[in-house]
Scaffold this motif. Structure first.
Motif, PDB file in Angstrom:
ATOM      1  N   ILE A  97       0.833  -1.204   0.000  1.00  0.00           N
ATOM      2  CA  ILE A  97       0.000   0.000   0.000  1.00  0.00           C
ATOM      3  C   ILE A  97       0.869   1.255   0.000  1.00  0.00           C
ATOM      4  O   ILE A  97       0.621   2.207  -0.753  1.00  0.00           O
ATOM      5  CB  ILE A  97      -0.951  -0.014   1.214  1.00  0.00           C
ATOM      6  CG1 ILE A  97      -2.033  -1.085   1.023  1.00  0.00           C
ATOM      7  CG2 ILE A  97      -1.602   1.358   1.428  1.00  0.00           C
ATOM      8  CD1 ILE A  97      -2.879  -1.348   2.241  1.00  0.00           C
ATOM      9  N   ALA A  98       1.901   1.250   0.818  1.00  0.00           N
ATOM     10  CA  ALA A  98       2.810   2.395   0.860  1.00  0.00           C
ATOM     11  C   ALA A  98       3.489   2.599  -0.491  1.00  0.00           C
ATOM     12  O   ALA A  98       3.650   3.733  -0.956  1.00  0.00           O
ATOM     13  CB  ALA A  98       3.852   2.188   1.959  1.00  0.00           C
ATOM     14  N   ALA A  99       3.889   1.505  -1.137  1.00  0.00           N
ATOM     15  CA  ALA A  99       4.556   1.605  -2.436  1.00  0.00           C
ATOM     16  C   ALA A  99       3.611   2.150  -3.507  1.00  0.00           C
ATOM     17  O   ALA A  99       4.000   2.980  -4.340  1.00  0.00           O
ATOM     18  CB  ALA A  99       5.097   0.234  -2.851  1.00  0.00           C
ATOM     19  N   VAL A 100       2.361   1.683  -3.492  1.00  0.00           N
ATOM     20  CA  VAL A 100       1.380   2.174  -4.469  1.00  0.00           C
ATOM     21  C   VAL A 100       1.120   3.657  -4.249  1.00  0.00           C
ATOM     22  O   VAL A 100       1.081   4.456  -5.198  1.00  0.00           O
ATOM     23  CB  VAL A 100       0.069   1.366  -4.380  1.00  0.00           C
ATOM     24  CG1 VAL A 100      -0.992   1.967  -5.305  1.00  0.00           C
ATOM     25  CG2 VAL A 100       0.318  -0.090  -4.752  1.00  0.00           C
ATOM     26  N   HIS A 101       0.949   4.056  -2.995  1.00  0.00           N
ATOM     27  CA  HIS A 101       0.728   5.470  -2.692  1.00  0.00           C
ATOM     28  C   HIS A 101       1.930   6.321  -3.095  1.00  0.00           C
ATOM     29  O   HIS A 101       1.778   7.432  -3.617  1.00  0.00           O
ATOM     30  CB  HIS A 101       0.429   5.655  -1.205  1.00  0.00           C
ATOM     31  CG  HIS A 101      -0.951   5.267  -0.816  1.00  0.00           C
ATOM     32  ND1 HIS A 101      -1.288   4.820   0.447  1.00  0.00           N
ATOM     33  CD2 HIS A 101      -2.106   5.249  -1.531  1.00  0.00           C
ATOM     34  CE1 HIS A 101      -2.575   4.561   0.491  1.00  0.00           C
ATOM     35  NE2 HIS A 101      -3.092   4.809  -0.693  1.00  0.00           N
ATOM     36  N   ALA A 102       3.121   5.798  -2.862  1.00  0.00           N
ATOM     37  CA  ALA A 102       4.333   6.548  -3.209  1.00  0.00           C
ATOM     38  C   ALA A 102       4.404   6.814  -4.710  1.00  0.00           C
ATOM     39  O   ALA A 102       4.972   7.824  -5.146  1.00  0.00           O
ATOM     40  CB  ALA A 102       5.576   5.792  -2.752  1.00  0.00           C
ATOM     41  N   GLY A 103       3.818   5.907  -5.494  1.00  0.00           N
ATOM     42  CA  GLY A 103       3.795   6.084  -6.946  1.00  0.00           C
ATOM     43  C   GLY A 103       2.567   6.814  -7.444  1.00  0.00           C
ATOM     44  O   GLY A 103       2.335   6.878  -8.656  1.00  0.00           O
ATOM     45  N   GLY A 104       1.774   7.341  -6.515  1.00  0.00           N
ATOM     46  CA  GLY A 104       0.588   8.100  -6.898  1.00  0.00           C
ATOM     47  C   GLY A 104      -0.607   7.258  -7.258  1.00  0.00           C
ATOM     48  O   GLY A 104      -1.561   7.758  -7.875  1.00  0.00           O
ATOM     49  N   GLY A 105      -0.600   5.978  -6.903  1.00  0.00           N
ATOM     50  CA  GLY A 105      -1.686   5.093  -7.266  1.00  0.00           C
ATOM     51  C   GLY A 105      -2.715   4.875  -6.177  1.00  0.00           C
ATOM     52  O   GLY A 105      -2.586   5.379  -5.054  1.00  0.00           O
ATOM     53  N   VAL A 106      -3.735   4.094  -6.523  1.00  0.00           N
ATOM     54  CA  VAL A 106      -4.820   3.765  -5.598  1.00  0.00           C
ATOM     55  C   VAL A 106      -4.815   2.253  -5.359  1.00  0.00           C
ATOM     56  O   VAL A 106      -5.044   1.475  -6.291  1.00  0.00           O
ATOM     57  CB  VAL A 106      -6.189   4.183  -6.152  1.00  0.00           C
ATOM     58  CG1 VAL A 106      -7.302   3.793  -5.170  1.00  0.00           C
ATOM     59  CG2 VAL A 106      -6.224   5.668  -6.447  1.00  0.00           C
TER      60      VAL A 106
END
Length: 314
Positions: A97-106
């Motif tokens: 989740i942190a990695a997805v958020h860091a890339g601007g994703g949902v």
């Protein structure tokens, strides 16, 4: 997009419900809708059977064609020889989740394992490792003696547990003896939950029971034609510990009985269908009663994405 823990809470979608309720298809449809708005979405598995690489068919894990080009993670990530606990999965999910958020994703969580989701969102009791000498002593006690000791040392747990529940009695007794603190006290202080740090957009699928049961029956029968017997045979060749979750997955015992000559094919299918329906019923009850009352629930089999996730898509 902000990371977990920043003042602006990043979004996480959640689609949960019993097996065969259409969660995965809805998750992919939501991811495609998010992509149409110019954002990236990643589907994260929250199903305790679909985490195992050995259970492609029996867990109904999405095949590449089902993913329709959407990034899927935590599917088939564990070898069957390694047990994936709720804490193990939650730790991996937090990282994803942190990695997805860091890339601007949902991130879109999808699955039917309530304990996994509760551990991720609310945290888990951080109970220290039990001293080996304490564990050995507790496990050696006769059942009646262990329960009597628990009545004296942890009245709350003793009142909650049946005298014959040896495993849970031993667990509660070894915790209080090893840590000096009752199991209930530890459980009242969970840690590691992310609910406070994210903007959660949940949806619980609770379709008509007859519709769900029919899908369970059709799916299990189709699994044998899709390679479930070969999957179980490969597991049996590995001679894994029968107590491992992968060996206790629905369908493994029934198909193993067929392979061993104890059950006819029709009997194995009937037994597997019954076990699947019973599992779906338990999940249905859990998701109807356990999540917060304000979480949206729907009986629709094909809910409208823009309506049920209006806030996330606005």
């Amino acid at each position: 997009m902000s990371k977990i823990g920043s003042p602006v809470k990043p979004p996480v979608a959640l689609i949960a419900g019993p097996t065969a309720s259409g969660k995965s298809d809805l998750a992919v449809a939501l991811a495609e809708r998010i992509a149409a708005d110019g954002r990236r979405a990643v589907v994260l598995n929250a199903d305790s059977a679909q985490v195992y690489a050995d259970l492609q068919v029996l867990s109904a894990r999405p095949a590449p064609e089902d993913m329709r080009g959407i990034d899927h993670r935590l599917f088939g990530s564990w070898d069957g020889a390694d047990s994936c606990s709720a804490a193990d999965w939650a730790a991996a999910a937090r990282n994803e989740i942190a990695a997805v958020h860091a890339g601007g994703g949902v991130p879109i969580l999808v699955g039917g394992t309530g304990l996994y989701l509760r551990t991720l969102l609310d945290g888990i009791a951080d109970i220290p490792a039990i001293a080996p000498t304490v564990r050995e002593a507790v496990r050696a006690l006769p059942a009646a003696e262990a329960y009597a000791a628990l009545e004296s040392e942890d009245t709350e747990s003793a009142d909650r547990l049946a005298p014959g529940d040896r495993q849970r009695i031993a667990r509660a007794l070894e915790v209080v003896r090893s840590t000096g603190k009752t199991l209930g006290a530890w459980q009242a202080e969970p840690s590691g939950g992310i609910a406070h740090a994210i903007d959660l957009h949940p949806l619980i699928l609770l379709p008509d029971r007859e519709w769900l049961n029919a899908r369970c029956d059709r799916r299990f029968a189709a699994m044998l034609d899709a390679g479930a017997a070969e999957e179980v045979e490969a597991l049996l060749v590995r001679r894994l510990d029968p107590s491992l979750p992968v060996m206790r997955a629905i369908g493994v015992r029934e198909i193993a009985g067929m392979l061993g000559g104890d059950l006819a094919r029709e009997e194995a299918i009937a037994a597997g269908q019954t076990a699947t329906r019973q599992y779906a019923k338990r999940q249905y009850t859990w998701f109807r009663n356990q999540p917060p009352p304000h979480w949206p629930r729907t009986a629709e089999t094909e809910p409208e994405i823009d309506r049920v996730f209006a806030k996330l898509l606005s």
